[in-house]
Design an enzyme around this catalytic site. Structure first.
Site, PDB file in Angstrom:
ATOM      1  N   GLY A 193       0.721  -1.160  -0.068  1.00 16.67           N
ATOM      2  CA  GLY A 193       0.153  -0.121  -0.117  1.00 16.67           C
ATOM      3  C   GLY A 193       0.796   1.326  -0.178  1.00 16.67           C
ATOM      4  N   SER A 194       0.247   2.283   0.526  1.00 19.11           N
ATOM      5  CA  SER A 194       0.800   3.428   0.389  1.00 19.11           C
ATOM      6  C   SER A 194       2.311   3.712   1.114  1.00 19.11           C
ATOM      7  CB  SER A 194      -0.131   4.673   1.294  1.00 19.11           C
ATOM      8  OG  SER A 194       0.656   5.676   1.702  1.00 19.11           O
ATOM      9  N   THR A 195       3.171   4.720   0.496  1.00 16.87           N
ATOM     10  CA  THR A 195       4.205   5.088   1.000  1.00 16.87           C
ATOM     11  C   THR A 195       3.985   5.495   2.525  1.00 16.87           C
ATOM     12  OG1 THR A 195       4.294   7.020  -0.074  1.00 16.87           O
ATOM     13  CG2 THR A 195       5.263   5.553  -1.203  1.00 16.87           C
TER      14      THR A 195
END
Lengths: 420, 138
Positions: free
Chosen positions: B64-66
């Site tokens: 998922g997201s950084t």
């Protein structure tokens, strides 16, 4: 670790305490990775503004930036960015915050952050699509970015070199001008190792969005996917949607598409002559399961529709304007179309903004519902044309029906006031 | 019972003890944890409903997201972060988070942690020597 004389001097504090702290972080990060040395960064794309996770810290702006971006308890005002830098999406539209329901105090706080970044030399672009807004790292160029799908896009399509390091690492790279020479920064590490046979014949943006979600779900950790199959090659709009959803479910940073991306002109190129570790087939059934996971089966009224994740291009905004021309959004529906401020200024000149406004929609910039977290809490239904938004909103929406569908499906629902 | 040892590379030094939270499919970087309470909220995730606070996370890698690092960072600042982390290998999301949290981390393991460790096992981590001990099985 091998460090250059310049890097040693920075660590000795010869270029100031902030740069020293930033490089200390990068060295610690490099040691965790077992990297042998660092490389110079030419561009940085940074998650900036009064974001929700910063608000929980409850300290003043300089102290919060020091702690949360540079891991420093000591307050060190941000300055002297070492490479070209621009901002990622923020927590609100810095100009149209009022129509999104932010208070003057919230806007002022966000502006305080933005002022700090601007003074430090960071351009206030405010978008998740830096690759359409002057941030163009070419093959072999080392950059950092805080936007997961932009990393896949720039690595895969341009052969640029970036890892999904995180917010703190990106800020420390921007100030120190260095990142660990590891992962995608080494060209030999970029060969694919998992083959995805795409059997589902994706055509539309939505089809590719759902393919991305499924690839991300099925891929094992530490893998680079290679997409192959007898599908029509996706254009950049399809790829950015696919990469956005892929990056929500997987740890993917680079995605080869056979016959399209430059490191995968042939299947053999994509794997560098090696045998894939695994081969996974994506079927129609996988795609319909993804659709069912993301879109509630309880049909009914909706009160909120958001489009534009990743931020819409001018081409997509024109499609929205064409669709909404001489139509009215249902009076109970809030319709938000998200883009980047430079693209909105083109939409203003072309008349699209006013068509959308007259229909009852809002063309807003620099953020998205995941980041604003503004949606009507009493809504019975909310809808998105983006798997990324739907997937990330899912844990937040409780008993509200969450819908996912194409741009056209979402616009129809916005006009009718219901998802059918 | 016999204490089981897993050897690896100490990525961040220090010693910690706590209960394992184990997930071969890691949680995602956005909308997976409530960084004020430490609760894992990702729908359908194997650790949904568990709490990060004081745990030893055993995860395959980041997803998922950084924002993987910054949301764990916010949880740690709020006093509900993990006590240590174990990864079979590093990737950039988890390594960034390890550098940020600066808590004991062991990686590059000589055994598959997902075969040896279950959620609820009591672990002791030595990030200097690169050793994971399973002190008590759940």
């Amino acid at each position: 670790m091998i460090l250059t004389d310049v890097e040693k001097a920075i660590l000795d504090g010869k270029e100031g305490t902030l740069k020293q702290k930033a490089l200390e972080f990068i060295v610690r990060y490099a040691k965790v990775l077992d990297a042998e040395k660092l490389c110079k960064v030419t561009k940085a794309h940074l998650f900036a503004g009064a974001h929700g996770y910063l608000r929980t810290v409850q300290r003043d702006v300089d102290n919060t930036i020091s702690l949360m971006h540079f891991c420093s308890e000591e307050t060190l005002p941000i300055k002297n960015i070492a490479c070209y830098s621009q901002t990622d999406s923020g927590p609100m539209d810095p100009d149209q915050w009022e129509i999104l329901g932010f208070t003057q105090e919230e806007s002022r706080e966000n502006q305080e952050y933005l002022d700090r970044y601007l003074r430090a030399g960071i351009h206030l672009v405010g978008s998740c699509i830096p690759y359409m807004l002057g941030f163009i790292p070419t093959r072999g160029e080392h950059y950092v970015s805080t936007e997961s799908h932009a990393i896949i896009f720039m690595n895969s399509l341009w052969g640029a070199c970036g890892n999904a390091d995180g917010i703190e690492a990106a800020f420390c790279s921007a100030v120190s001008g260095r990142t660990p020479l590891w992962g995608n920064h080494i060209m030999d590490n970029r060969k694919g190792n998992i083959l995805f046979h795409i059997e589902s014949k994706p055509q539309t943006i939505s089809d590719w969005d759902l393919v991305g979600f499924t690839v991300g779900k099925k891929i094992p950790s530490f893998s680079i996917p290679v997409l192959n199959g007898s599908f029509e090659l996706p254009d950049s709009e399809r790829m950015r949607s696919s990469f956005a959803s892929m990056a929500t479910t997987g740890g993917i940073e680079l995605c080869h598409i056979v016959g399209l991306t430059p490191e995968a002109i042939t299947l053999s190129d994509a794997f560098g002559g090696t045998v894939p570790k695994d081969a996974i087939t994506i079927t129609e059934k996988d795609i319909s399961e993804a659709q069912d996971f993301l879109c509630s089966g309880n049909l009914g009224k909706i009160q909120f529709v958001s489009l534009g994740c990743p931020h819409y291009s001018i081409e997509q905004i024109k499609k929205v304007a064409d669709f909404l021309s001489n139509k009215k959004v249902h009076e109970e529906v809030e319709l938000q179309i998200w883009t980047a401020a430079p693209i909105k200024s083109i939409a203003d000149k072309c008349g699209y903004t006013s068509i959308i406004f007259k229909a009852g929609g809002k063309l807003v910039c620099g953020s998205c519902p995941i980041l604003t977290n503004k949606w009507p809490r009493n809504a019975s239904g909310i809808a998105f044309d983006s798997v990324k938004q739907a997937n990330y909103m899912k844990p937040r929406t409780g008993s509200t029906n969450l819908y996912y569908g194409s741009m056209e499906k979402c616009l129809e629902a916005a006009i009718n006031g219901e998802w059918d | 019972m016999t204490i089981i040892f897993i050897k690896g590379r100490g990525a961040i030094s220090g010693i910690a003890e706590g209960e394992a939270l184990v997930a071969k499919e890691s949680f995602q970087g956005d909308s997976a944890i409530n960084f004020e309470t430490g609760e894992i909220v990702q729908k359908g995730h194997i650790l949904e409903g568990k709490n990060l606070a004081g745990s030893i996370l055993v995860l395959a890698g980041g997803r998922g997201s950084t924002g993987w690092s910054c949301r764990l960072h916010a949880a740690a600042i709020n006093g509900v972060g993990p006590a240590a982390m174990i990864f079979p290998k590093m990737d950039s999301r988890t390594a960034g988070a390890a550098a940020v949290l600066n808590i004991p981390v062991v990686t590059d393991l000589d055994k598959d942690p997902f075969m040896e460790i279950n959620t609820g096992d009591l672990l002791r981590i030595d990030g200097d020597k690169g050793i994971v001990e399973i002190v008590q099985k759940n």
